[in-house]
Design an enzyme around this catalytic site. Structure first.
Site, PDB file in Angstrom:
ATOM      1  N   ASP A 136       0.850  -1.189   0.000  1.00 30.37           N
ATOM      2  CA  ASP A 136       0.000   0.000   0.000  1.00 30.37           C
ATOM      3  C   ASP A 136       0.890   1.244   0.000  1.00 30.37           C
ATOM      4  O   ASP A 136       1.145   1.822   1.044  1.00 30.37           O
ATOM      5  CB  ASP A 136      -0.905   0.031   1.233  1.00 30.37           C
ATOM      6  CG  ASP A 136      -1.853  -1.142   1.311  1.00 30.37           C
ATOM      7  OD1 ASP A 136      -2.865  -1.122   0.598  1.00 30.37           O
ATOM      8  OD2 ASP A 136      -1.589  -2.079   2.095  1.00 30.37           O
ATOM      9  N   LYS A 181      -9.336   1.627  -5.418  1.00 31.20           N
ATOM     10  CA  LYS A 181     -10.049   1.166  -4.234  1.00 31.20           C
ATOM     11  C   LYS A 181     -10.821   2.326  -3.602  1.00 31.20           C
ATOM     12  O   LYS A 181     -10.490   3.492  -3.839  1.00 31.20           O
ATOM     13  CB  LYS A 181      -9.062   0.551  -3.232  1.00 31.20           C
ATOM     14  CG  LYS A 181      -7.974   1.493  -2.713  1.00 31.20           C
ATOM     15  CD  LYS A 181      -6.955   0.739  -1.872  1.00 31.20           C
ATOM     16  CE  LYS A 181      -5.950   1.674  -1.244  1.00 31.20           C
ATOM     17  NZ  LYS A 181      -4.885   0.958  -0.504  1.00 31.20           N
ATOM     18  N   HIS A 182     -11.894   2.059  -2.844  1.00 34.58           N
ATOM     19  CA  HIS A 182     -12.460   0.802  -2.393  1.00 34.58           C
ATOM     20  C   HIS A 182     -13.878   0.719  -2.941  1.00 34.58           C
ATOM     21  O   HIS A 182     -14.737   1.491  -2.528  1.00 34.58           O
ATOM     22  CB  HIS A 182     -12.496   0.715  -0.875  1.00 34.58           C
ATOM     23  CG  HIS A 182     -11.186   1.020  -0.203  1.00 34.58           C
ATOM     24  ND1 HIS A 182     -10.701   2.310  -0.054  1.00 34.58           N
ATOM     25  CD2 HIS A 182     -10.243   0.194   0.345  1.00 34.58           C
ATOM     26  CE1 HIS A 182      -9.534   2.272   0.574  1.00 34.58           C
ATOM     27  NE2 HIS A 182      -9.236   1.005   0.821  1.00 34.58           N
ATOM     28  N   ARG A 220       4.339   2.335   2.939  1.00 32.84           N
ATOM     29  CA  ARG A 220       5.042   1.175   3.503  1.00 32.84           C
ATOM     30  C   ARG A 220       6.548   1.262   3.271  1.00 32.84           C
ATOM     31  O   ARG A 220       7.329   0.783   4.068  1.00 32.84           O
ATOM     32  CB  ARG A 220       4.510  -0.131   2.888  1.00 32.84           C
ATOM     33  CG  ARG A 220       3.011  -0.279   2.884  1.00 32.84           C
ATOM     34  CD  ARG A 220       2.376  -0.108   4.242  1.00 32.84           C
ATOM     35  NE  ARG A 220       0.943  -0.368   4.190  1.00 32.84           N
ATOM     36  CZ  ARG A 220       0.067   0.101   5.065  1.00 32.84           C
ATOM     37  NH1 ARG A 220       0.471   0.884   6.054  1.00 32.84           N
ATOM     38  NH2 ARG A 220      -1.212  -0.192   4.954  1.00 32.84           N
ATOM     39  N   ASP A 235     -10.501  -6.267   0.009  1.00 36.43           N
ATOM     40  CA  ASP A 235      -9.733  -5.650   1.082  1.00 36.43           C
ATOM     41  C   ASP A 235      -9.417  -6.753   2.085  1.00 36.43           C
ATOM     42  O   ASP A 235      -9.913  -7.889   1.973  1.00 36.43           O
ATOM     43  CB  ASP A 235     -10.535  -4.511   1.713  1.00 36.43           C
ATOM     44  CG  ASP A 235      -9.646  -3.452   2.355  1.00 36.43           C
ATOM     45  OD1 ASP A 235      -8.452  -3.731   2.603  1.00 36.43           O
ATOM     46  OD2 ASP A 235     -10.135  -2.343   2.609  1.00 36.43           O
ATOM     47  N   HIS A 288     -12.253  -1.126   9.401  1.00 38.23           N
ATOM     48  CA  HIS A 288     -11.311  -1.981  10.122  1.00 38.23           C
ATOM     49  C   HIS A 288     -11.933  -2.474  11.431  1.00 38.23           C
ATOM     50  O   HIS A 288     -11.580  -3.539  11.938  1.00 38.23           O
ATOM     51  CB  HIS A 288     -10.024  -1.219  10.449  1.00 38.23           C
ATOM     52  CG  HIS A 288      -9.176  -0.935   9.254  1.00 38.23           C
ATOM     53  ND1 HIS A 288      -9.383   0.154   8.447  1.00 38.23           N
ATOM     54  CD2 HIS A 288      -8.113  -1.607   8.730  1.00 38.23           C
ATOM     55  CE1 HIS A 288      -8.479   0.152   7.471  1.00 38.23           C
ATOM     56  NE2 HIS A 288      -7.707  -0.902   7.622  1.00 38.23           N
ATOM     57  N   ARG A 314      -6.728  10.435   2.303  1.00 39.28           N
ATOM     58  CA  ARG A 314      -6.329   9.421   1.333  1.00 39.28           C
ATOM     59  C   ARG A 314      -7.077   9.594   0.006  1.00 39.28           C
ATOM     60  O   ARG A 314      -6.702   9.000  -0.998  1.00 39.28           O
ATOM     61  CB  ARG A 314      -6.598   8.028   1.899  1.00 39.28           C
ATOM     62  CG  ARG A 314      -5.806   7.720   3.159  1.00 39.28           C
ATOM     63  CD  ARG A 314      -6.326   6.467   3.849  1.00 39.28           C
ATOM     64  NE  ARG A 314      -6.146   5.291   3.029  1.00 39.28           N
ATOM     65  CZ  ARG A 314      -6.769   4.128   3.252  1.00 39.28           C
ATOM     66  NH1 ARG A 314      -7.630   4.020   4.264  1.00 39.28           N
ATOM     67  NH2 ARG A 314      -6.548   3.096   2.480  1.00 39.28           N
TER      68      ARG A 314
END
Length: 604
Positions: free
Chosen positions: A135, A235-236, A143, A321, A248, A204
């Site tokens: 990601d 996404k998403h 990352r 996801d 999450h 984001r």
């Protein structure tokens, strides 16, 4: 037999014999590609086909990391010692990298890990190369950190409004990922962030305007795929932008009508599909207008097969996801979720909480007839076609010795700086404090919330406040750094006020102050000192609603050093601010009332 057909057969035989051809052969055309995919598919066992549909993580910085902590973590998570055993046991189609799993220490190490994983994949089972993903959205979700080139993120690109900037950021990001063996990026974010209270998307997203988000999404798909040869993943789906629940930890419900979905949520995905996006990631959100069953989109056949496949015509890879997120685990047990996702239309299953349970549940569903073998073949065919398109059957390896020639080059950093300069938004300058005069020698307190864990002193010039202070000193002022954190208590606020009283100027950074009473109090207490105060929101632009008495306010949308350096150039007038708000800033009292409208932004 024609020469083209003969060449295709030869390539197919090479793939069958060697698992993957590392000979540098030219990429096959469309007809030849289909032939190669069918030959590889035909020789795979059911176990190997099902394995191709799974993507997960492992701990370690190499394919066979023997560090006792990494081995113990892998045994606890997956019942194996290392990456190699995980790939061999489950015939995985993909691996995903994270910092928390010890995968991304530095570019050369990552390149070595990627090569080791590809060797493991080619040396076992069907011999099919891996999709290696991460990601790397840029901004708040990264990352692979410095020395890889860092960009300020999607919402900042939305403030800059430039399609070419969005394309360049994606191309550079993709080139650097590809150089270290990452061939799929789970980006761009195509969600339209129309809810300022959104806890999971926010910065984001490129913004709240579907047309802007669609344009920049398409530009980034082209940058990743055409420019860098890395698979992009929009996404998403079908759009996570209007929720106040984080999937999450819970199951969000999007109550948009079909008309609202068509006008707001779907245009960026339609643009991505027109741009040939390789993959689309699902959202763990309930959309009653599309599926009244209460199932999240990830498990919904009307949404994935009915809408995305049939109505929108997407024929690429649908990846879920993470299946470890709470939003997808509320209606079914972990053994049923992957089965239901495949029945809904998903091709790749990301990070099930128990890989052994999930893998064997899918195998059992096929053997029992619940899932037809042709359904598995359809998904694996798409996955193989994607790998072929990205050149992985030709050569999945990277040159570890040349990583430094690509990752974090001066040219890439310069491009990131230029793009960042066009993102800073001057929201308020009522006292005319900006631009500042350089070379005054004045004492400046740089305080507030940064973006990284730890203190500015620990991280030096790579921290948010440290990088801002260093950049400001380049304009001839003396700085003192005092980081208060994102929830400063009374003692830290008092210390900041005392330092402010001994300074000529205060620059205070805020990081989601709209969620932090401590940050709101800090700004108000600094304003009460009578010293000139500049407030800079280094994440969400909404913070100004909670201290409207501030006379000077800017939004950087990012706490990365590249954004702090751009902020300093704007503060001193070396750069004229041109960023425009990509979202509406609502009042603190009423989220539907605009304090500053979409498109607002001042210049000198």
């Amino acid at each position: 037999m024609g020469m083209g057909r003969l060449r295709c057969v030869v390539l197919g035989v090479m793939l069958l014999v060697l698992g993957a051809a590392g000979t540098g052969a030219a990429r096959p055309g469309e007809e030849c590609g289909r032939h190669v995919v069918e030959r590889v598919l035909h020789r795979m066992s059911l176990e190997e086909k099902v394995g191709q549909m799974f993507v997960t993580y492992a701990y370690g910085d190499s394919a066979e990391d023997t560090d006792p902590e990494m081995v113990a973590a892998n045994r606890e998570a997956h019942g194996v010692d290392d990456f190699r055993q995980l790939i061999e046991r489950y015939h995985l189609g993909g691996i995903i990298y994270f910092a928390w799993s010890g995968n991304v220490e530095n570019p050369r190490q990552i390149a070595g890990l990627s090569n080791g994983l590809q060797r493991a994949a080619l040396g076992s089972g069907a011999g099919v190369p891996l999709l290696i993903s991460t990601d790397q959205e840029q901004g708040v979700v990264v990352r692979v950190d410095y020395p890889a080139t860092q960009f300020p993120g999607s919402i900042a690109l939305g403030a800059g409004r430039g399609e070419e900037d969005a394309r360049t950021a994606a191309e550079i990001t993709g080139e650097e990922l590809r150089a270290i063996g990452i061939n799929q990026n789970f980006a761009p974010v195509a969600d339209v962030n129309v809810n300022p209270r959104n806890p999971v998307i926010g910065v984001r997203s490129f913004g709240e305007d579907p047309r802007l988000v669609a344009r920049l999404t398409a530009a980034q798909v082209e940058g990743y795929q055409e420019g860098a040869g890395v698979a992009a993943t929009a996404k998403h789906f079908p759009g996570h932008g209007d929720t106040d629940v984080d999937s999450h930890y819970g199951l969000p419900v999007i109550n948009h009508s079909r008309e609202e979905l068509a006008e707001v949520d779907l245009p960026p995905f339609e643009a991505a599909i027109r741009s040939g996006v390789d993959a689309i990631m699902t959202a763990h959100i309930v959309v009653p207008a599309l599926d009244g069953s209460g199932r999240p989109a990830t498990l919904s056949k009307p949404i994935l097969t009915g809408l995305l496949r049939r109505e929108m015509g997407f024929d690429g890879v649908i990846v879920t996801d993470s299946l470890g997120m709470a939003g997808v685990r509320q209606q079914f047990g972990d053994e049923r979720v992957p089965v239901e996702a495949i029945k809904a239309g998903a091709d790749m299953l990301l990070m099930p909480p128990d890989i052994d349970l999930a893998y064997n549940a899918v195998l059992e569903a096929v053997r029992s007839g619940e899932i037809k073998r042709r359904r598995i073949d359809a998904s694996v065919r798409r996955i193989l076609a994607l790998k072929l398109e990205r050149g992985l059957f030709e050569d999945p390896f990277v040159n570890e010795e040349r990583v430094d020639e690509v990752v974090g080059t001066p040219e890439h950093h310069a491009a990131a700086a230029e793009i960042s300069d066009r993102t800073i938004t001057l929201v308020k300058n009522e006292a005319g404090l900006l631009p500042l005069e350089p070379d005054t020698g004045r004492k400046v307190l740089v305080t507030g919330a940064g973006g990284y864990a730890g203190s500015a002193a620990d991280q030096g010039d790579r921290s948010t406040l440290g990088s801002l202070a260093a950049a400001m000193e380049g304009f001839g002022v003396e700085t003192e750094v005092y980081e208060t954190g994102t929830d400063p208590d009374a003692s830290r606020r008092s210390a900041a006020v005392a330092k402010a009283q001994n300074s000529d100027l205060v620059v205070v950074t805020t990081n989601k102050a709209w969620t932090s009473e401590g940050q709101q109090r800090l700004v108000k207490e600094l304003l009460a000192t009578g010293r000139p105060v500049i407030v800079a929101a280094v994440r969400d632009p909404y913070d100004i609603a909670y201290f409207t008495e501030a006379e000077t306010y800017l939004a950087t949308y990012s706490y990365k050093p590249v954004s702090m350096e751009a902020l300093a150039r704007v503060l001193f007038g070396a750069v004229n601010p041109t960023g425009r708000l990509p979202v509406t800033i609502p009042t603190a009292e009423d989220p539907n009332a605009a304090l500053y409208p979409y498109g607002h932004g001042l210049s000198y």
